[in-house]
Every structure is written in C-alpha cells, then in structure tokens.
Design a protein around this motif. Structure first.
Motif, PDB file in Angstrom:
ATOM      1  N   GLY A   1       0.876  -1.850   0.050  1.00 46.42           N
ATOM      2  CA  GLY A   1      -0.163  -0.076  -0.301  1.00 46.42           C
ATOM      3  C   GLY A   1       1.041   1.423  -0.195  1.00 46.42           C
ATOM      4  N   THR A   2       0.720   2.199   0.118  1.00 44.05           N
ATOM      5  CA  THR A   2       0.686   3.658   0.356  1.00 44.05           C
ATOM      6  C   THR A   2       0.277   4.091   1.298  1.00 44.05           C
ATOM      7  OG1 THR A   2       0.591   3.756  -2.325  1.00 44.05           O
ATOM      8  CG2 THR A   2       0.905   5.731  -0.959  1.00 44.05           C
TER       9      THR A   2
ATOM     10  N   ARG B   1      -0.200   7.528   3.281  1.00 45.17           N
ATOM     11  CA  ARG B   1      -0.309   9.286   2.546  1.00 45.17           C
ATOM     12  C   ARG B   1      -0.408  10.003   3.427  1.00 45.17           C
ATOM     13  NH1 ARG B   1      -2.363   8.533  -2.366  1.00 45.17           N
ATOM     14  NH2 ARG B   1      -3.077   6.475  -3.025  1.00 45.17           N
TER      15      ARG B   1
ATOM     16  N   ARG C   1       5.727   4.309  -0.141  1.00 44.52           N
ATOM     17  CA  ARG C   1       5.728   2.806  -0.605  1.00 44.52           C
ATOM     18  C   ARG C   1       5.390   1.565  -0.165  1.00 44.52           C
ATOM     19  NH1 ARG C   1       0.419   0.630  -3.299  1.00 44.52           N
ATOM     20  NH2 ARG C   1       0.969  -0.759  -4.222  1.00 44.52           N
TER      21      ARG C   1
ATOM     22  N   ASP D   1      -4.642   2.018   1.602  1.00 43.91           N
ATOM     23  CA  ASP D   1      -4.512   3.276   1.363  1.00 43.91           C
ATOM     24  C   ASP D   1      -3.902   3.794   2.906  1.00 43.91           C
ATOM     25  OD1 ASP D   1      -2.972   3.935  -1.245  1.00 43.91           O
ATOM     26  OD2 ASP D   1      -5.043   4.951  -1.587  1.00 43.91           O
TER      27      ASP D   1
END
Length: 266
Positions: A128-129, A131, A167, A234
């Motif tokens: 995932g990322t 943010r 990431r 995310d």
C-alpha cells in the motif's frame, strides 16, 4: 458518544497511577458500565482496560528515559501493584525489558532498523501507500502488522520507509486477521507551521513522544490475510489524537531521550 469516550480517556491520562475501575471510567463518561464498554470499543477499537494498560506502559517508557527512578518505583508510579507483572507486560509490549529499554534510550542506540522479511508464497502480503495528511515526518516511517489494535511487541511483518517514497510492502504474514499500523514523528515547528497555514492538523491531544515532537500515526480497519494473496491498502499518516492508542514498541525516533532531542533541534 465520542465526547463520552474522550472524557474517559482523559480520566485515564490524569489518573493512570491510581487504581481505576471500570465503574470509575463509566462514571466519568456518564454512561452505564455495559453501555460504556461497548461504546468505548466501537470508538477506539479496544477495551477500556487495554487502553489504560497502554497508557501506563507509555508513561513508564517516559519515566525510564527521563528519570532516575528504579524500575520498581516506576512500576508503582504508573499504577502496577507488582513489579514482576509490570516487567512482564512491559517486555511483551515494548519488545525489551525495562532495564534494557532504559539503556538503549540513554545510549540512543536501538540497533539497526528492522529488516523486512522476504516474500513467501506460502503466506500473505499487504502492500500500500502511506499518504500524508498535512504533516511532514521528521525521520523514518514505520509500518507493521500486529495481532491486535495496539501497536505493541514485535510486528509479524514490517517495512521502514524513508524520504524516497511512502510505498510499503509487508511480506510473509501468516493467515488471519491483522492490524496494519503506521508510526512516525513530526517536529512541533512543522505541525505549528501546517496548522498556521490553515491545513487542519490533528486534535493534538493524543500521546506524544516529547515536548519537542508530535506523534504521527496511521490506522485502518483490520484486514484478513490469506496465503498467496495480496491485500492493497491506502493509509493516511496524521497527528495522533485522543482516541489513538500509544505506540508501545520501541522505535529510535520516538524513544530517544527528550533532553538530547531538544539540544539537537536547537
């Protein structure tokens, strides 16, 4: 109901060194014991007792770093009746004994960053990322898979992110339900700068690693992991708020001594 739960959590932070019963917390929330327990778990993801235990261990970490009190004295000061029970729970949650934690914090040496495990086709993977919600991490960003909502002990899998990208990939996670948690820190100056720009920083009432730093956390609902499958997430990294559980496992950016951090920032 969030305001009721917030009153209870504020009571925990204020009276963590004293005997606190479920009835005491329910009274502070102005709710019945049964309804309070159910609402508290809905809002925080864990029970009142587990949240209070996390606060006590978080405060013990600070006393081990910054005071000359003995481990026994600290155990009593944070609400434990038995130093042995305190040491056992601290070691399980932080990943090292109170004495070793104190030594590592004062030497500012927690060893190298944990190495992410290699991919394993017989186990699951979470990618995932991370943010950023109007925050600027001061150092590395840590991502881990934990067996419960409290980020404690050694994660089943981890990744350490630097400035080159946010990431992540968590390899070799056993089948089951896992909680993915993200942790980092930001300087007070960067948080104030963002807030002054009207970007809406967090409530700022959550656990803090020190006067010069603000805790950053990222959470998401529990995820089901199966062997051979990849889960995509995310996760938003934000300033910790009152409903966030303290991060208990030891991390260099969170657990260095505050006086040295302040000197380094000067």
């Amino acid at each position: 109901m969030q305001s009721a739960v917030q009153r209870a959590i504020e009571t925990m932070w204020k009276h963590y060194g004293e005997p606190i019963s479920l009835s005491d917390l329910a009274d502070s929330a102005i709710l019945s014991r049964f309804y309070f327990s159910r609402v508290f778990r809905q809002v925080t993801g864990t029970s009142p007792g587990r949240f209070l235990s996390a606060i006590r261990l978080h405060q013990a970490k600070g006393l081990l770093r910054e005071s000359e009190l003995s481990v026994t004295e600290i155990s009593y000061q944070v609400g434990y009746n038995s130093p042995g029970t305190f040491t056992t729970r601290f070691t399980r949650s932080v990943g090292m004994s109170p004495t070793r934690y104190r030594d590592c914090a004062r030497l500012e040496d927690f060893g190298p960053a944990p190495e992410p495990p290699a991919p394993d086709p017989r186990r699951g993977t979470v990618v995932g990322t991370v943010r950023l919600a109007d925050v600027v991490p001061l150092g590395r960003v840590y991502v881990g898979a934990f067996g419960g909502p409290i980020p404690e002990g050694l994660p089943a899998s981890c990744d350490v992110l630097g400035s080159e990208g946010l990431r992540f990939q968590l390899n070799a996670i056993p089948d089951g339900t896992w909680y993915i948690r993200v942790a980092s820190v930001a300087s007070v100056a960067s948080v104030a700068s963002v807030a002054g720009a009207g970007a809406g920083a967090g409530a700022g009432a959550g656990p803090r690693p020190g006067a010069d730093r603000r805790m950053l956390v990222g959470t998401c609902p529990a995820v089901a992991v199966q062997s051979g499958r990849v889960v995509e997430l995310d996760i938003t990294l934000r300033e910790a708020e009152v409903f966030d559980l303290p991060v208990l496992f030891a991390l260099p950016e969170l657990d260095g001594r505050e006086d040295r951090r302040v000197m380094a920032a000067a």
